[in-house]
Design a protein around this motif. Structure first.
Motif, PDB file in Angstrom:
ATOM      1  N   ILE A 154      29.019  41.250  25.497  1.00 17.08           N
ATOM      2  CA  ILE A 154      28.096  39.784  25.591  1.00 17.08           C
ATOM      3  C   ILE A 154      29.250  38.606  26.228  1.00 17.08           C
ATOM      4  O   ILE A 154      28.999  38.108  27.106  1.00 17.08           O
ATOM      5  CB  ILE A 154      27.850  38.999  24.556  1.00 17.08           C
ATOM      6  N   SER A 155      30.373  39.830  26.557  1.00 15.92           N
ATOM      7  CA  SER A 155      31.046  38.862  27.554  1.00 15.92           C
ATOM      8  C   SER A 155      31.402  38.759  28.733  1.00 15.92           C
ATOM      9  O   SER A 155      30.683  39.970  29.278  1.00 15.92           O
ATOM     10  CB  SER A 155      32.896  39.443  27.007  1.00 15.92           C
ATOM     11  N   ASN A 156      31.341  37.996  29.811  1.00 16.23           N
ATOM     12  CA  ASN A 156      31.536  37.879  31.599  1.00 16.23           C
ATOM     13  C   ASN A 156      32.533  38.485  31.399  1.00 16.23           C
ATOM     14  O   ASN A 156      32.957  38.820  32.837  1.00 16.23           O
ATOM     15  CB  ASN A 156      31.088  36.305  31.509  1.00 16.23           C
ATOM     16  N   ILE A 157      33.802  38.320  31.123  1.00 15.14           N
ATOM     17  CA  ILE A 157      35.033  38.503  31.244  1.00 15.14           C
ATOM     18  C   ILE A 157      35.959  39.334  30.629  1.00 15.14           C
ATOM     19  O   ILE A 157      35.964  38.376  29.199  1.00 15.14           O
ATOM     20  CB  ILE A 157      36.309  37.322  31.697  1.00 15.14           C
ATOM     21  N   LEU A 158      36.677  40.107  30.499  1.00 17.46           N
ATOM     22  CA  LEU A 158      37.472  41.510  29.373  1.00 17.46           C
ATOM     23  C   LEU A 158      38.649  40.501  29.046  1.00 17.46           C
ATOM     24  O   LEU A 158      38.855  41.501  31.220  1.00 17.46           O
ATOM     25  CB  LEU A 158      36.742  41.927  28.764  1.00 17.46           C
ATOM     26  N   ILE A 159      39.723  40.021  29.123  1.00 19.23           N
ATOM     27  CA  ILE A 159      41.231  39.583  29.707  1.00 19.23           C
ATOM     28  C   ILE A 159      41.621  41.256  28.486  1.00 19.23           C
ATOM     29  O   ILE A 159      41.099  40.666  26.956  1.00 19.23           O
ATOM     30  CB  ILE A 159      41.776  38.956  29.107  1.00 19.23           C
ATOM     31  N   VAL A 160      42.287  41.914  28.679  1.00 20.45           N
ATOM     32  CA  VAL A 160      43.059  43.651  27.960  1.00 20.45           C
ATOM     33  C   VAL A 160      44.516  42.991  28.062  1.00 20.45           C
ATOM     34  O   VAL A 160      45.076  43.126  29.044  1.00 20.45           O
ATOM     35  CB  VAL A 160      42.441  44.323  28.323  1.00 20.45           C
ATOM     36  N   ILE A 161      45.341  42.667  27.487  1.00 21.04           N
ATOM     37  CA  ILE A 161      46.678  42.269  27.338  1.00 21.04           C
ATOM     38  C   ILE A 161      47.214  44.065  26.578  1.00 21.04           C
ATOM     39  O   ILE A 161      46.838  44.396  25.514  1.00 21.04           O
ATOM     40  CB  ILE A 161      47.340  41.679  26.216  1.00 21.04           C
ATOM     41  N   VAL A 184      30.590  45.550  31.501  1.00 22.61           N
ATOM     42  CA  VAL A 184      31.216  43.751  31.526  1.00 22.61           C
ATOM     43  C   VAL A 184      31.835  44.104  32.986  1.00 22.61           C
ATOM     44  O   VAL A 184      32.198  44.481  33.817  1.00 22.61           O
ATOM     45  CB  VAL A 184      32.957  44.415  30.769  1.00 22.61           C
ATOM     46  N   PRO A 185      31.092  42.780  33.111  1.00 17.85           N
ATOM     47  CA  PRO A 185      31.324  42.182  34.681  1.00 17.85           C
ATOM     48  C   PRO A 185      32.750  42.526  35.122  1.00 17.85           C
ATOM     49  O   PRO A 185      32.673  42.306  36.423  1.00 17.85           O
ATOM     50  CB  PRO A 185      30.803  40.537  34.978  1.00 17.85           C
ATOM     51  N   ASN A 186      33.317  41.840  35.088  1.00 16.98           N
ATOM     52  CA  ASN A 186      34.854  40.758  35.240  1.00 16.98           C
ATOM     53  C   ASN A 186      35.786  41.969  33.984  1.00 16.98           C
ATOM     54  O   ASN A 186      36.300  41.348  32.835  1.00 16.98           O
ATOM     55  CB  ASN A 186      35.101  39.707  35.498  1.00 16.98           C
ATOM     56  N   ILE A 187      36.894  42.468  34.436  1.00 21.21           N
ATOM     57  CA  ILE A 187      38.292  43.487  33.852  1.00 21.21           C
ATOM     58  C   ILE A 187      39.431  42.439  34.432  1.00 21.21           C
ATOM     59  O   ILE A 187      39.726  42.672  35.223  1.00 21.21           O
ATOM     60  CB  ILE A 187      37.548  44.517  33.261  1.00 21.21           C
ATOM     61  N   MET A 188      39.895  42.088  33.523  1.00 23.67           N
ATOM     62  CA  MET A 188      41.000  41.772  33.791  1.00 23.67           C
ATOM     63  C   MET A 188      42.110  42.416  32.689  1.00 23.67           C
ATOM     64  O   MET A 188      42.171  41.939  31.776  1.00 23.67           O
ATOM     65  CB  MET A 188      41.461  40.449  33.727  1.00 23.67           C
ATOM     66  N   LEU A 189      43.674  42.515  33.426  1.00 22.35           N
ATOM     67  CA  LEU A 189      44.501  43.705  33.002  1.00 22.35           C
ATOM     68  C   LEU A 189      46.032  42.119  33.174  1.00 22.35           C
ATOM     69  O   LEU A 189      46.280  41.811  33.726  1.00 22.35           O
ATOM     70  CB  LEU A 189      45.087  44.549  33.090  1.00 22.35           C
ATOM     71  N   VAL A 190      46.388  42.184  31.687  1.00 17.65           N
ATOM     72  CA  VAL A 190      47.608  40.967  31.830  1.00 17.65           C
ATOM     73  C   VAL A 190      48.363  41.883  30.749  1.00 17.65           C
ATOM     74  O   VAL A 190      48.587  41.969  29.929  1.00 17.65           O
ATOM     75  CB  VAL A 190      47.176  40.330  30.599  1.00 17.65           C
ATOM     76  N   VAL A 191      49.662  41.623  31.778  1.00 15.10           N
ATOM     77  CA  VAL A 191      51.468  42.494  31.224  1.00 15.10           C
ATOM     78  C   VAL A 191      52.171  41.711  30.090  1.00 15.10           C
ATOM     79  O   VAL A 191      52.038  40.320  31.120  1.00 15.10           O
ATOM     80  CB  VAL A 191      51.568  43.573  32.057  1.00 15.10           C
ATOM     81  N   ASN A 192      52.003  41.572  29.607  1.00  8.84           N
ATOM     82  CA  ASN A 192      53.461  40.701  27.987  1.00  8.84           C
ATOM     83  C   ASN A 192      54.352  41.382  28.000  1.00  8.84           C
ATOM     84  O   ASN A 192      54.333  42.741  27.628  1.00  8.84           O
ATOM     85  CB  ASN A 192      52.183  40.132  27.586  1.00  8.84           C
ATOM     86  N   ALA A 213      42.497  48.336  37.980  1.00  5.80           N
ATOM     87  CA  ALA A 213      41.576  47.619  37.613  1.00  5.80           C
ATOM     88  C   ALA A 213      42.128  46.217  37.908  1.00  5.80           C
ATOM     89  O   ALA A 213      43.650  46.384  38.096  1.00  5.80           O
ATOM     90  CB  ALA A 213      41.131  47.239  35.647  1.00  5.80           C
ATOM     91  N   THR A 214      42.060  44.997  37.821  1.00  4.95           N
ATOM     92  CA  THR A 214      43.067  43.550  38.589  1.00  4.95           C
ATOM     93  C   THR A 214      43.643  43.402  36.960  1.00  4.95           C
ATOM     94  O   THR A 214      43.931  43.358  36.317  1.00  4.95           O
ATOM     95  CB  THR A 214      41.565  42.060  38.444  1.00  4.95           C
ATOM     96  N   VAL A 215      44.909  43.049  38.367  1.00  4.81           N
ATOM     97  CA  VAL A 215      46.240  43.086  36.976  1.00  4.81           C
ATOM     98  C   VAL A 215      46.976  41.610  37.230  1.00  4.81           C
ATOM     99  O   VAL A 215      46.608  40.831  38.142  1.00  4.81           O
ATOM    100  CB  VAL A 215      47.630  44.181  37.278  1.00  4.81           C
ATOM    101  N   ALA A 216      46.077  40.778  36.459  1.00  8.83           N
ATOM    102  CA  ALA A 216      45.449  38.998  36.735  1.00  8.83           C
ATOM    103  C   ALA A 216      46.922  38.983  36.599  1.00  8.83           C
ATOM    104  O   ALA A 216      47.779  37.328  36.666  1.00  8.83           O
ATOM    105  CB  ALA A 216      44.722  38.516  35.221  1.00  8.83           C
ATOM    106  N   GLY A 217      48.127  39.103  35.752  1.00  9.15           N
ATOM    107  CA  GLY A 217      49.476  39.012  35.240  1.00  9.15           C
ATOM    108  C   GLY A 217      50.470  40.140  34.469  1.00  9.15           C
ATOM    109  O   GLY A 217      49.878  40.069  34.182  1.00  9.15           O
TER     110      GLY A 217
END
Length: 258
Positions: A154-161, A184-192, A213-217
């Protein structure tokens, strides 16, 4: 129209809840109405970041899932905690938190009996409508299980950390593959927790190439985060820190997604 943002990691210890709390705070302080649901029912904890006293928590997500209350009855307004000042004409943001129970007996009951995960979907829809949310953040349980899959669907955006770690890389590949199969329409990756000595630009490109996939940060590991010990929202305590500035950049990307 509200946006549903699932924040996920394949393994625990990635800093998922910290990133979720700070993104939600930044958006709320910019004037958005934001909700957070802690669906990590087996090991809840995001309420600690917002200073929500366990003794003052009445209803929780568990109570909703067991039919004891409506979903909005388990929502706690933590706007004052993140220093959102009321503005005239209804323009101020707000942040609501739906915690999971930390009572041993209720966690054991969930593990023993389970629950109808489809109720989560109904609850999310009702929550966004009744609280007039611009964003609903779902802090998921690490790994892949039924409630995580329903949240992702049901997500518009998935952020995977993920951390810059080979085990995280393999697990993230699974999570991204599942999200793509679920459209999922938008997949964003965040490296922490990236070591400051690393070449962040090269790391960003490496992760982007690996998953397409997009690396958001890329967020640095920092001593201040350990010193804070989940006792506050990092971006409020350290507004000028490089970690905070990168989270602001991620939040800006969320706002740009239509």
């Amino acid at each position: 129209m509200s946006k549903v943002v699932s924040v996920h990691s394949f393994r625990g210890g990635t800093g998922k809840s910290n990133v979720t709390a700070n993104l939600a705070t930044i958006l709320a302080r910019s004037g958005k109405r934001v909700g957070i649901v802690d669906t990590d029912i087996q090991s809840p904890g995001i309420h600690v970041l917002f200073g929500l006293d366990e003794k003052k928590i009445g209803y929780t997500l568990n109570d909703y899932l067991w039919g004891r209350c409506a979903i909005e009855q388990a929502a706690y307004d933590v706007s004052q905690t993140v220093k959102i000042k009321p503005k005239p004409f209804g323009l101020s943001g707000a942040i609501y938190l739906i915690p999971s129970s930390i009572k041993t007996g209720e966690i054991s009951r969930i593990l023993r009996e389970g629950y109808d995960a489809r109720l989560l979907n109904d609850g999310f829809c009702n929550l966004t409508r009744r609280l007039k949310l611009d964003y609903l953040f779902i802090d998921t349980h690490p790994g892949i299980n039924e409630e995580t899959l329903l949240s992702i669907i049901i997500s518009n955006i998935l952020i995977v950390i993920l951390r810059p770690d080979h085990q995280d890389y393999q697990g993230t590949a699974v999570a991204v593959d599942v999200a793509r199969k679920l459209d999922v329409p938008n997949i964003m990756l965040v490296v922490n927790k990236a070591l400051p000595k690393l070449n962040f630009q090269a790391l960003r490109q490496q992760v982007k190439s690996a998953y397409g996939a997009t690396v958001a940060g890329v967020l640095p590991v920092c001593e201040e985060m350990f010193q804070l010990g989940s006792s506050d929202i990092f971006s409020l305590r350290y507004p000028d820190h490089a970690w905070t500035q990168e989270v602001h950049a991620i939040a800006k990307q969320l706002v740009q997604i239509k």
